[in-house]
Write a protein that holds these residues in place. Structure first.
Motif, short mmCIF file in Angstrom:
data_model
loop_
_atom_site.label_atom_id
_atom_site.label_comp_id
_atom_site.label_asym_id
_atom_site.label_seq_id
_atom_site.Cartn_x
_atom_site.Cartn_y
_atom_site.Cartn_z
N CYS A 1 45.24 18.61 -100.40
CA CYS A 1 45.84 17.28 -100.51
C CYS A 1 45.04 16.33 -101.39
O CYS A 1 45.46 15.20 -101.62
N PRO B 1 41.47 10.00 -93.79
CA PRO B 1 40.72 8.77 -93.96
C PRO B 1 40.72 7.91 -92.70
O PRO B 1 39.76 7.18 -92.42
N ALA C 1 47.31 14.72 -93.99
CA ALA C 1 46.54 13.99 -95.00
C ALA C 1 46.27 12.52 -94.63
O ALA C 1 45.13 12.06 -94.79
N TRP D 1 42.14 14.84 -100.80
CA TRP D 1 41.27 13.86 -100.14
C TRP D 1 39.82 14.26 -100.29
O TRP D 1 39.46 15.43 -100.07
N THR D 2 38.97 13.33 -100.65
CA THR D 2 37.53 13.57 -100.74
C THR D 2 36.80 12.40 -100.10
O THR D 2 37.31 11.27 -100.04
N GLU D 3 35.59 12.68 -99.64
CA GLU D 3 34.76 11.63 -99.04
C GLU D 3 33.32 12.09 -99.05
O GLU D 3 33.03 13.28 -98.92
N SER E 1 43.33 20.87 -95.24
CA SER E 1 43.31 19.62 -94.50
C SER E 1 43.36 19.83 -92.99
O SER E 1 42.76 19.08 -92.23
#
Length: 209
Positions: free
Chosen positions: A166, A142, A138, A168-170, A180
């Protein structure tokens, strides 16, 4: 001073990889990895350089490669693969497991990201399954998204990425989602990572890998 982020996790990955490599046959060491033009042996040799390469040494390698950084990395890995036996490479990974040093040009999470991705570069062509803990993967998402020379943001422009295990987004746009581990492979430019992802934006990004 340079320092390696998440050193305990880096050490665990190095030791696990050493155990896996120790069990390989000669044929498996010579198997093409997911890195184009690199064998399993070349990838293993590359990973032993993480704590050994200095800026002057790498600058000289880049000069010899006429400024091509990828070629410089490949030349260094192949030269080391020729110099050392399988057992020596495995031993070097174990010896460096907890060495808190990295190339000054790299980021603190580069050693962990390289290990997580290169273990998959080795395992997938061999038909092996390697499941890294989500808590190791994770933080690299980023980090690699914003890494200037990886190009992840460009390849995934116009879609929304969602790591389903986890949080996480983007990005924005049609969704591409998945675990992930697959996301990290894809962000690092591995088409094999896309095979673990799905969503309406997947066809868009497949053409960019």
């Amino acid at each position: 001073m340079t320092r390696v982020a998440m050193l305990d996790d880096v050490a665990a990955e190095r030791l696990a990889l050493a155990d896996e490599l120790e069990e390989l046959t000669e044929e498996q060491w010579a198997t093409p990895s997911l890195c184009a033009g690199w064998t399993v042996r070349d990838v293993a040799a590359h990973l032993t350089l993480s704590t050994r390469t200095t800026v002057p040494r790498f600058a000289w390698a880049a000069v010899k490669a006429r400024g091509d950084v990828d070629r410089a990395f490949a030349d260094e890995a192949r030269e080391r693969a020729r110099r050392f036996s399988h057992a020596e490479l495995v031993g070097q990974l174990r010896e460096m497991a907890r060495v808190d040093r990295r190339l000054r040009l790299s980021g603190p999470l580069d050693p962990l990201n390289d290990l997580l991705v290169h273990r998959q570069d080795i395992a997938i062509p061999l038909g092996h399954v390697v499941d890294a803990p989500v808590e190791r993967v994770a933080p690299c998402l980023p980090f690699i998204w914003s890494a200037p020379f990886v190009g992840a943001a460009k390849r995934f422009a116009g879609v929304r990425l969602v790591a389903t295990d986890c949080g996480w987004t983007e990005g924005a746009g049609p969704e591409v989602r998945g675990p992930s581990s697959g996301m990290l492979l894809a962000l690092n430019g591995r088409r094999a990572g896309l095979d673990r992802l799905d969503g309406p934006g997947l066809d868009l990004v497949r053409g960019r890998h």
